[in-house]
Design a protein around this motif. Structure first.
Motif, short mmCIF file in Angstrom:
data_model
loop_
_atom_site.label_atom_id
_atom_site.label_comp_id
_atom_site.label_asym_id
_atom_site.label_seq_id
_atom_site.Cartn_x
_atom_site.Cartn_y
_atom_site.Cartn_z
N MET A 211 0.82 -1.18 0.00
CA MET A 211 0.00 0.00 0.00
C MET A 211 0.87 1.26 0.00
O MET A 211 0.64 2.18 -0.75
N TYR A 212 1.89 1.31 0.84
CA TYR A 212 2.81 2.45 0.88
C TYR A 212 4.16 2.00 0.33
O TYR A 212 4.74 1.03 0.82
N LYS B 162 1.65 9.35 -0.68
CA LYS B 162 0.60 8.82 0.20
C LYS B 162 1.06 8.83 1.66
O LYS B 162 0.27 9.07 2.56
#
Length: 102
Positions: free
Chosen positions: A1-2, A32
């Motif tokens: 996700m990151y 992000k």
């Protein structure tokens, strides 16, 4: 996700987010990781303002609790800064579940 490269290159912006939440929104628009911590910083700021207004209005008890509430805000900011410096995406206790920035 990151992305790990995003985290490494934007740790400084994430740390700054707890002092001036809007700086990462301007400088690191595409990160992000920085946006996550900017959201946490904004949530902390909004919570601090609400707590200070409410406790400032309440006579005696509020005035006694106000320094403790401000100490709690300071501790939450330190926790956020430490998490950002370590490259963690970890919500702040009590208030970290709220998302004000999308």
């Amino acid at each position: 996700m990151y992305d790990s490269s995003d985290i490494q290159s934007n740790k400084g912006m994430a740390i700054i987010a707890y002092i001036l939440f809007f700086i990462p929104l301007i400088v690191a628009k595409d990160s992000k990781f920085a946006w996550y911590h900017a959201n946490q910083g904004l949530t902390l700021l909004v919570s601090a303002v609400i707590v200070n207004v409410v406790l400032g209005i309440i006579p005696f008890i509020g005035w006694i609790l106000l320094p403790l509430a401000n100490l709690a805000v300071f501790v939450l900011a330190i926790l956020g800064i430490v998490a950002a410096a370590q490259g963690q995406v970890k919500p702040l206790p009590f208030i970290g579940g709220y998302t004000l920035l999308k």
